[in-house]
Design a protein around this motif. Structure first.
Motif, mmCIF file in Angstrom:
data_model
loop_
_atom_site.group_PDB
_atom_site.id
_atom_site.type_symbol
_atom_site.label_atom_id
_atom_site.label_comp_id
_atom_site.label_asym_id
_atom_site.label_seq_id
_atom_site.Cartn_x
_atom_site.Cartn_y
_atom_site.Cartn_z
ATOM 1 N N ILE A 201 4.300 9.366 17.212
ATOM 2 C CA ILE A 201 3.796 8.203 16.475
ATOM 3 C C ILE A 201 2.296 8.369 16.271
ATOM 4 O O ILE A 201 1.545 8.521 17.241
ATOM 5 N N ASP A 202 1.869 8.360 15.031
ATOM 6 C CA ASP A 202 0.455 8.490 14.704
ATOM 7 C C ASP A 202 -0.238 7.155 14.965
ATOM 8 O O ASP A 202 0.059 6.152 14.319
ATOM 9 N N GLU A 203 -1.154 7.138 15.922
ATOM 10 C CA GLU A 203 -1.837 5.909 16.294
ATOM 11 C C GLU A 203 -3.215 5.774 15.651
ATOM 12 O O GLU A 203 -3.934 4.808 15.936
ATOM 13 N N ALA A 204 -3.587 6.719 14.803
ATOM 14 C CA ALA A 204 -4.902 6.675 14.162
ATOM 15 C C ALA A 204 -4.838 5.792 12.924
ATOM 16 O O ALA A 204 -4.259 6.169 11.909
ATOM 17 N N ILE A 205 -5.390 4.598 13.029
ATOM 18 C CA ILE A 205 -5.446 3.666 11.904
ATOM 19 C C ILE A 205 -6.892 3.215 11.761
ATOM 20 O O ILE A 205 -7.518 2.801 12.743
ATOM 21 N N ALA A 206 -7.424 3.319 10.570
ATOM 22 C CA ALA A 206 -8.819 2.932 10.361
ATOM 23 C C ALA A 206 -9.006 2.483 8.924
ATOM 24 O O ALA A 206 -8.208 2.783 8.038
ATOM 25 N N LEU A 207 -10.079 1.761 8.715
ATOM 26 C CA LEU A 207 -10.443 1.381 7.360
ATOM 27 C C LEU A 207 -10.926 2.615 6.601
ATOM 28 O O LEU A 207 -11.444 3.561 7.192
ATOM 29 N N PRO A 208 -10.780 2.623 5.263
ATOM 30 C CA PRO A 208 -11.279 3.759 4.495
ATOM 31 C C PRO A 208 -12.802 3.806 4.512
ATOM 32 O O PRO A 208 -13.478 2.823 4.808
ATOM 33 N N GLN A 209 -13.332 4.981 4.219
ATOM 34 C CA GLN A 209 -14.776 5.121 4.109
ATOM 35 C C GLN A 209 -15.260 4.372 2.865
ATOM 36 O O GLN A 209 -14.608 4.381 1.820
ATOM 37 N N ALA A 210 -16.376 3.708 2.985
ATOM 38 C CA ALA A 210 -16.936 2.965 1.851
ATOM 39 C C ALA A 210 -18.452 2.962 1.951
ATOM 40 O O ALA A 210 -19.022 3.089 3.045
ATOM 41 N N GLU A 211 -19.079 2.808 0.812
ATOM 42 C CA GLU A 211 -20.533 2.785 0.748
ATOM 43 C C GLU A 211 -20.987 1.503 0.052
ATOM 44 O O GLU A 211 -20.323 1.017 -0.865
ATOM 45 N N PRO A 212 -22.117 0.942 0.475
ATOM 46 C CA PRO A 212 -22.659 -0.223 -0.229
ATOM 47 C C PRO A 212 -22.840 0.077 -1.707
ATOM 48 O O PRO A 212 -23.193 1.191 -2.097
ATOM 49 N N ALA A 213 -22.565 -0.929 -2.543
ATOM 50 C CA ALA A 213 -22.617 -0.739 -3.987
ATOM 51 C C ALA A 213 -23.025 -2.046 -4.657
ATOM 52 O O ALA A 213 -22.920 -3.122 -4.061
ATOM 53 N N PRO A 214 -23.480 -1.970 -5.919
ATOM 54 C CA PRO A 214 -23.792 -3.210 -6.654
ATOM 55 C C PRO A 214 -22.540 -4.068 -6.807
ATOM 56 O O PRO A 214 -21.451 -3.571 -7.058
ATOM 57 N N MET A 215 -22.693 -5.355 -6.648
ATOM 58 C CA MET A 215 -21.561 -6.281 -6.699
ATOM 59 C C MET A 215 -21.410 -6.875 -8.091
ATOM 60 O O MET A 215 -22.402 -7.280 -8.711
ATOM 61 N N PRO A 216 -20.179 -6.975 -8.593
ATOM 62 C CA PRO A 216 -19.965 -7.679 -9.863
ATOM 63 C C PRO A 216 -20.474 -9.122 -9.772
ATOM 64 O O PRO A 216 -20.180 -9.830 -8.805
ATOM 65 N N ALA A 217 -21.191 -9.551 -10.770
ATOM 66 C CA ALA A 217 -21.842 -10.864 -10.726
ATOM 67 C C ALA A 217 -20.849 -12.003 -10.581
ATOM 68 O O ALA A 217 -21.145 -13.040 -9.962
ATOM 69 N N GLU A 218 -19.626 -11.836 -11.121
ATOM 70 C CA GLU A 218 -18.660 -12.943 -11.101
ATOM 71 C C GLU A 218 -18.168 -13.294 -9.697
ATOM 72 O O GLU A 218 -17.618 -14.377 -9.477
ATOM 73 N N LEU A 219 -18.364 -12.405 -8.734
ATOM 74 C CA LEU A 219 -17.900 -12.698 -7.373
ATOM 75 C C LEU A 219 -18.674 -13.849 -6.737
ATOM 76 O O LEU A 219 -18.190 -14.475 -5.785
ATOM 77 N N VAL A 220 -19.853 -14.123 -7.247
ATOM 78 C CA VAL A 220 -20.635 -15.250 -6.718
ATOM 79 C C VAL A 220 -19.848 -16.554 -6.842
ATOM 80 O O VAL A 220 -19.984 -17.467 -6.011
ATOM 81 N N GLU A 221 -18.983 -16.628 -7.840
ATOM 82 C CA GLU A 221 -18.223 -17.852 -8.073
ATOM 83 C C GLU A 221 -17.204 -18.145 -6.979
ATOM 84 O O GLU A 221 -16.660 -19.247 -6.922
ATOM 85 N N TYR A 222 -16.938 -17.162 -6.122
ATOM 86 C CA TYR A 222 -16.015 -17.396 -5.012
ATOM 87 C C TYR A 222 -16.676 -18.127 -3.847
ATOM 88 O O TYR A 222 -16.014 -18.443 -2.860
ATOM 89 N N SER A 223 -17.964 -18.370 -3.938
ATOM 90 C CA SER A 223 -18.632 -19.172 -2.903
ATOM 91 C C SER A 223 -18.014 -20.561 -2.864
ATOM 92 O O SER A 223 -17.534 -21.078 -3.876
ATOM 93 N N GLY A 224 -18.021 -21.168 -1.691
ATOM 94 C CA GLY A 224 -17.490 -22.521 -1.576
ATOM 95 C C GLY A 224 -17.020 -22.824 -0.176
ATOM 96 O O GLY A 224 -17.268 -22.074 0.769
#
Length: 687
Positions: free
Chosen positions: A388-411
């Motif tokens: 049984i493979d027990e290695a589970i991890a999040l993928p590698q990711a790098e900080p990036a510019p955010m789409p402006a429309e995501l601001v609308e999810y604030s609340g």
């Protein structure tokens, strides 16, 4: 199973990413090439350590029999008696798997159709919400009925096994309730559904569920160490439990009375055998019924798109039908956990291999037990040449510019733990804020190139998402290995964006006036564990920065709070509506069969008081003045009853139903409560 009422607005930390908790980084030292039993003992020791359990019992079923079993810790601290594998433990919500199996037995016999409306089998089942007519037995067993919290008052008692009030009053409670969602819309953990399923089975069989389980499943399978709370069995065999009120003395015997939801007791050996016998060809059910229980029932309704990586994924009765890390290696693992106030349990089954592991504890937490059971099975599979493979991890990711429309999810977002503001700024930062006990805590996440916001350690990620039901959720994902056990995973919706709920100034002023007001529980039975856990009191916390809401409940007029969150999994569980009313100068809070009253019911405790339970059956509450500080109160009950004394912050000082004590040292600024049957009086001597 959460075993006590969710107290209104009681401060709770918003544990968004539960697996970000810190664990010891060093696993216990293990011998080279340990035997399976030695490895299991090591894993059990770690699970016991992580959870702080008084005792732990475990068993593995493999190759047609119990391969090994064992126990660690103390069966009795007072008598220095070590735990054994013959002790009985409450298995809590694993009882739901037995209920589902009982239902499938009736399906095999042609007496039950999972997709026939429940009201066909229970004509006296009605609700204030006409959608109840669409609820089926399948929906009860896969948590998608839409039912809210009910039927739990007096379900968790002390040394009171014959009480059947909780299940007996469920239909009358439901008659005035609404549904939180359309039946079948999504699966969210629901204890109420399994108590209702119990009533269906009892109506079809003409006998209590415990008796039906014995006759139809347990006795034919030779499971002689599994009992319902109401059964006659040797309760001296039950593992003793120790609480912080006095960790040197075992508390009174657990009585979890809702059989179908959480009221079974068993040994780990019996539980592991049961799990293995639910595998196709295991002999308890037809192969079709065993396979039906293990299907992806959660996928019938709304569920996160990456939900197969979550610790939950409901089948019929099972918490998950794709437990990690087995799932990522192509091995199906079924898992169910159980938590009551006293006991914690886990069952993991591998249908393909006919294997099962069970881990039970006095104290502790079912999460650690589940990971221990998984460890036992992973090691056993390795011996069979299956890795049984027990290695589970999040993928590698790098900080990036955010789409402006995501601001609308604030609340403002909410979940069962309460409400919290989420602020997303154009620079790609998502901040969660939660106020607890007057302090504000924040979690900060940064937007990355895969479209998720990551925490600083890149151990967890979140993302807002709007689903086809029009609701917006905050998705959370993360993985954390527990040294010596295996990986803990989550890939679920943590909370839901709350709709705006504007109020006029007059309504807002009424709610603001309730801020800080305390309400004391009146109608818990005198044997209820509610008195022992903490003072059964709640308070209203109104915040100007959470307009239209208290916690995650919507303010409706001046006297009603309504649950609004519709979140699959567990973040939306135990929904309750709450109503305030005033009678004879006392303001009452009513919710899910619980009745609370404001401080006007408090009397000053004084020598010569003789509390008496009136016709309403309500408990009598008293304040303890400074003039009584340090004095001893001796109590004599003239009838069935109990009393408890608490410090000013609600910590129990003495609970007569817990240890049998009938005296207590009185703390200044504290409280005393007297509960009992109508007419019971209490003679007090204070000196």
């Amino acid at each position: 199973m959460r075993s006590v009422c969710k107290f209104l607005c009681k401060p709770l930390a918003f544990l968004l990413i539960a697996l970000c908790a810190a664990f010891s980084s060093a696993a216990a030292e293990q011998p080279s090439s340990p035997s399976l039993q030695e490895a299991a003992a090591t894993a059990a020791s770690l699970a016991q350590q992580y959870g702080g359990a008084a005792s732990i019992q475990y068993a593995l079923f493999m190759d047609g029999d119990i391969a090994y079993s064992g126990a660690l810790g103390m069966a009795s601290v007072e008598d220095a008696v070590p735990a054994t594998d013959g002790l009985l433990y409450g298995i809590g919500s694993i009882s739901k798997v037995y209920t589902a199996a009982a239902a499938m037995k009736l399906v095999d016999e042609g007496k039950l159709d999972l997709d026939t409306p429940v009201c066909t089998y229970l004509p006296d089942f009605t609700m204030a919400d006409e959608r109840y007519r669409d609820i089926t037995m399948r929906m009860l067993l896969n948590h998608s009925s839409g039912l809210m919290f009910a039927g739990m008052k007096d379900a968790f008692l002390l040394n009171d096994p014959e009480d059947n009030t909780a299940a007996g009053l469920l239909l009358s409670e439901l008659a005035s309730q609404r549904l939180i969602a359309d039946p079948g819309a999504y699966s969210v953990y629901c204890n109420t559904g399994f108590t209702l399923a119990q009533l269906v089975i009892e109506r079809l069989t003409g006998m209590p569920l415990g008796r039906y389980l014995r006759e139809a499943l347990l006795a034919p399978a030779g499971l002689e160490d599994t009992f319902a709370c109401q059964d006659a069995f040797d309760r001296e065999r039950m593992a003793r439990v120790y609480w912080s009120v006095d960790p040197t003395r075992a508390v009174a015997t657990d009585s979890t009375t809702i059989t179908g939801t959480g009221g079974l007791y068993a040994t780990a050996c019996d539980l592991a055998r049961f799990g293995a016998m639910l595998c196709p060809g295991g002999g308890l059910l037809s192969e079709a019924s065993s396979e039906a229980m293990a299907q992806r029932e959660y996928a019938r309704g709304l569920w996160p798109e990456d939900g197969e990586r979550d610790a939950l994924g409901y089948g019929l009765g099972w918490d998950t039908v794709h437990m990690l890390p087995f799932h990522q290696s192509g091995v199906q693992a079924l898992c169910k956990g159980g938590d009551t106030n006293q006991y914690h349990a886990a069952l993991v089954t591998l249908p393909e291999y006919g294997m099962a592991a069970a881990v039970l504890t006095s104290g502790g937490l079912s999460t650690y037990n589940q990971l221990c059971a998984a460890r036992m099975l992973i090691d056993a599979l390795a011996q069979k040449g299956v890795t049984i493979d027990e290695a589970i991890a999040l993928p590698q990711a790098e900080p990036a510019p955010m789409p402006a429309e995501l601001v609308e999810y604030s609340g403002l977002y909410g979940a069962m733990t309460g409400a919290l503001p989420i602020v997303i700024t154009p620079d790609g930062t998502l901040t969660l804020s939660q106020e607890v006990a007057g302090e504000t805590y924040e979690q900060v996440f940064t937007y990355c190139d895969d479209g998720y916001f990551y925490d600083a350690a890149f151990s967890a990620r979140v993302a807002p998402v709007t689903r086809e039901n029009g609701l917006t959720y905050l998705y959370q994902e993360g993985y954390s290995p527990l040294p010596g056990l295996t990986v803990l995973s989550t890939a679920s919706y943590a909370c839901q964006k709350l709709p705006e709920n504007p109020m006029d100034e007059e309504t807002a002023a009424v709610w603001a006036a309730r801020d800080g007001k305390r309400y004391f529980m009146l109608n818990a039975k005198y044997t209820s564990q509610a008195y022992a856990l903490a003072m059964p009191m709640t308070n209203v916390e109104y915040r100007d920065d959470l307009p239209g809401y208290i916690a995650a409940s919507r303010l409706v007029g001046t006297d009603r709070l309504e649950a609004v969150v519709q979140i699959p999994g567990t973040a939306g569980r135990d929904s309750m509506d709450m109503t305030f009313r005033t009678e004879d100068g006392v303001e009452y809070l009513e919710t899910a069969s619980y009745v609370y009253a404001d401080e006007s019911v408090l009397r000053a405790l004084a020598p010569g008081e003789a509390p008496t339970i009136g016709e309403d059956g309500f408990a009598r509450w008293y304040t303890i003045g400074s003039e009584l500080d340090g004095q001893t109160m001796r109590v004599e009950a003239n009838g069935p009853g109990s009393f408890a004394v608490y410090t000013a912050d609600g910590t129990p000082v003495a609970v007569s139903s817990l240890y049998g004590d009938m005296s207590a040292a009185l703390p200044a600024g504290g409280y005393a409560v007297f509960a009992g049957e109508t007419g019971t009086s209490f003679d007090l001597v204070i000196e």
